[in-house]
Design a protein around this motif. Structure first.
Motif, PDB file in Angstrom:
ATOM      1  N   VAL A 316       0.922  -1.309  -0.335  1.00  0.00           N
ATOM      2  CA  VAL A 316       0.319  -0.294   0.044  1.00  0.00           C
ATOM      3  C   VAL A 316       1.144   2.115  -0.037  1.00  0.00           C
ATOM      4  N   ASN A 323       2.260   7.054  -6.901  1.00  0.00           N
ATOM      5  CA  ASN A 323       1.141   7.854  -6.900  1.00  0.00           C
ATOM      6  C   ASN A 323       1.423   8.797  -6.763  1.00  0.00           C
ATOM      7  N   PHE A 435      -1.260  18.208  -0.217  1.00  0.00           N
ATOM      8  CA  PHE A 435      -2.114  17.320  -1.268  1.00  0.00           C
ATOM      9  C   PHE A 435      -2.022  17.551  -2.902  1.00  0.00           C
ATOM     10  N   GLU A 436      -2.113  16.988  -3.710  1.00  0.00           N
ATOM     11  CA  GLU A 436      -3.074  17.304  -5.261  1.00  0.00           C
ATOM     12  C   GLU A 436      -3.491  18.162  -4.919  1.00  0.00           C
TER      13      GLU A 436
END
Lengths: 466, 205
Positions: A316, A323, A435-436
């Motif tokens: 994970v 990612n 964060f994105e």
């Protein structure tokens, strides 16, 4: 029985206890324009009035322009931002809530304004529809972020239902290395325990390193407690806390002051208090930090290299690294100090206080930002900080170096106003979330301290202070 | 608030950890002063190929066909499956509003961020915690599952999984009770607390 600071603060506010939850009394609610309109609407629709007007203090911060403001709210270009601020002004007027409006010199980021005005006091229970409310715990207050339904609930009842969190002590000991600040301590801790490491806990930051931090530094640290998953971050009251509060506009005076100070001195964990978990950190291990990914726990020292997902055994986590690297356009094993940046942002409720600006100015003095830097912003946390910084000549140091010196607000931390990154732009930012899309869709945020932001602006890439 | 008793639906698998509320509903949509209408912008940056702004006609925007909510087999799903630490970051209640407005009624994950978890219950949305092994089974299961809040279990084709939920939250959700009216039942208690409290901490009054 021996109590932790959190236990003491909770116990002082319990109105009614039920099996797993308690109704707790709220001393202060801070309000801003983004998470309050629906709460006021709900109040109005139900024909309810605020329980105790004096408990509330409002200030617009998320949407305010940081450029020229002489035309006031009417002059805000973005019609939706304008509507949100107008709605706050209107709601505060209708309900009679004390508001520091946009063009007031005291305006600023709600978590900077609260302590600055003395609206935040030790021992208080403080809520705000904003997760960074944990900031106020730096003064020995019980402070946490809530959702809009809870904002409405506090407005209507003066109380909130809460289940008790567990107690987590993070003890940091020893002297910090040069140019290592509270921000680096916060990022380092999150790197160690993870963004969910504090979930379900109230964190008390303790130890000699924390005692040595200024109250402003403690605010930076408690501000980031939520990035470790904890709604509450706290530091025990000491002489520094009391000295900080003294003379603030909303702080008590005279006999009331003496009485308050006597109580505030009890706001620390008892010696043998039980913590459900204790994390011990040696200050010497903490280097200036830079995040490399899309979560605050994805962090390394400024001399470190970007991790390799192929070396991660947890599938994970490996997927998370892949990612993140794919989003942020970095290759595994790259030394972070070779990565060029496009923009620099010094500001936010994490790092926009006078101490932060002084450190960044000291690093910047007599130097100039690198040619590849398209924009370097300094956004003070409040109008009063801006004024004081200008009195000390900090604005001049920044503008001479090629930085822009702006009006107070949340600005590029979350890019709800005009200050944002373009797709593909990389930013060294003193804010709290990488964060994105946080600072603009398709943009890349790297969290750093004010010193590292300034040094990186000068170098054009992530850099230690030279 | 709508009551939640039982729910039968297919699930939408969003196989990713640490999904933050910025991803659930990006900040440009927080400028609305309303409580509804966030559904079309749920997971906006993952769901569409272009940059979303307030006021756009979302039906005309290019969809990211790879994103789970855009795949035909998951249309109409009322249950979201996801991974650790769902809902971390910003406290924005717009996140549960968007999930609810889209049509989700329950979210199953190994863990949730605290503020988000709280916010769900205020909006008739049930967050359910299951360990990673169960999550793997649910991710692998095709077809409808049933969530029964009263008996606190999930039924996937006869296989049952139980879940924990705070008794008071359960009662409120089962009956669709409004928190504020419930609290105002204790108006006298709050007032009497205030009298004692402000005597002791007089500088706060």
């Amino acid at each position: 029985m021996a109590q932790t600071l959190y236990d003491k603060l909770m116990a002082a506010h319990v109105v009614r206890e039920e099996a797993t939850t308690a109704l707790i009394y709220i001393d202060r609610q801070l309000i801003h324009e983004v998470t309050s309109p629906q709460a006021f609407e709900g109040l109005e629709m139900a024909g309810r009035k605020p329980w105790r007007l004096d408990a509330n203090l409002a200030v617009p911060d998320h949407n305010v322009p940081t450029t020229e403001r002489s035309s006031g709210v009417a002059g805000i270009e973005d019609p939706i931002s304008k509507l949100q601020i107008e709605t706050l002004d209107k709601n505060c007027e209708i309900f009679g809530i004390n508001e520091i409006t946009m063009n007031d010199v005291r305006q600023g980021i709600v978590h900077v304004v609260g302590p600055e005005q003395g609206a935040t006091l030790p021992g208080m229970s403080i809520v705000c529809g904003d997760s960074h409310t944990s900031t106020h715990g730096a003064l020995g207050a019980l402070a946490f972020g809530i959702g809009t339904s809870e904002v409405e609930h506090v407005l209507a009842t003066g109380c909130l239902w809460q289940s008790k969190s567990k107690n987590l002590k993070i003890e940091v000991s020893g002297e910090l290395n040069e140019f290592v600040s509270a921000k680096d301590v916060a990022l380092y801790i999150i790197g160690q325990i993870g963004t969910a490491g504090g979930t379900g806990y109230a964190i008390e930051f303790a130890g000699t390193t924390i005692q040595d931090l200024s109250v402003e530094g403690r605010m930076t640290l408690c501000n980031m407690a939520i990035e470790a998953g904890a709604r509450v971050g706290m530091v025990a009251v000491d002489d520094k806390t009391i000295e900080y509060v003294k003379g603030r506009p909303m702080a008590p005076t005279g006999d009331e002051w003496d009485k308050a100070v006597e109580y505030w001195h009890t706001l620390h964990s008892d010696e043998d208090a039980h913590f459900d978990q204790i994390v011990r950190i040696n200050a010497k291990d903490i280097k200036p930090q830079v995040t490399w990914g899309t979560s605050p726990e994805m962090v390394i020292g400024v001399d470190g290299i970007v991790p390799d997902p192929d070396k991660e055994t947890d599938p994970v986590k490996a997927e998370g690294i892949r990612n993140a690297l794919s989003y942020i356009h970095l290759k595994a094993n790259t030394p972070i100090n070779t990565v060029n940046i496009d923009k620099v942002f010094i500001g936010s409720c994490t790092n926009s206080r006078l101490e932060d600006l002084r450190v960044a100015a000291a690093v910047t003095k007599g130097k100039h930002i690198a040619d590849n830097i398209k924009l370097a912003l300094v956004v003070p946390g409040s109008g009063l900080i801006k004024k004081q910084a200008e009195a000390e000549g900090l604005d001049k140091i920044f503008t001479d170096a090629g930085f822009e010196w702006r009006e107070a607000g949340c600005s590029m931390c979350l890019a709800m106003n005009a200050d944002k990154l373009e797709p593909g732009e990389r930013c060294a930012s003193t804010s709290n979330r990488n964060f994105e899309g946080r600072q603009g869709q398709g943009s890349f945020t790297h969290l750093v301290s004010p010193a590292i932001a300034a040094a990186s602006a000068i170098a054009g890439h992530f850099s230690e202070v030279e | 608030m709508q009551a939640f008793k039982t729910l039968t639906s297919i699930t939408a698998p969003l196989d990713r950890a640490n999904i933050d509320t910025d991803a659930i509903i990006p900040k440009q949509f927080l400028k609305s002063i309303k409580r509804s209408g966030f559904g079309p912008n749920l997971f906006d940056e993952w769901r569409y190929l272009d940059h979303g702004e307030v006021g756009m006609d979302n039906t005309k925007r290019p969809l990211n066909k790879d994103f789970v909510l855009n795949q035909p087999e998951y249309q109409g799903a009322k249950i979201l499956l996801t991974r650790e630490n769902f809902g971390c970051g910003s406290s924005r209640e717009h996140a549960p509003w968007a999930l609810e407005d889209y049509g989700f009624k329950a979210i199953i994950a190994p863990s949730f961020a605290d503020i988000f978890y709280n916010n769900c219950f205020k909006n008739g949305l049930l967050p359910i915690v299951q360990d990673n092994n169960v999550m793997d089974e649910l991710f692998g299961f095709k077809g409808e599952i049933t969530i029964d809040l009263e008996s606190q279990n999930i039924n996937a084709n006869g296989k049952k999984y139980t879940f924990e939920v705070d008794a008071e939250r359960k009662r409120r959700l089962l009956n669709g009770l409004d928190d504020i009216s419930l609290t105002l039942q204790y108006e006298d208690e709050i007032k009497s607390f205030e009298t004692t409290y402000f005597k002791k901490y007089s500088w706060l009054n």
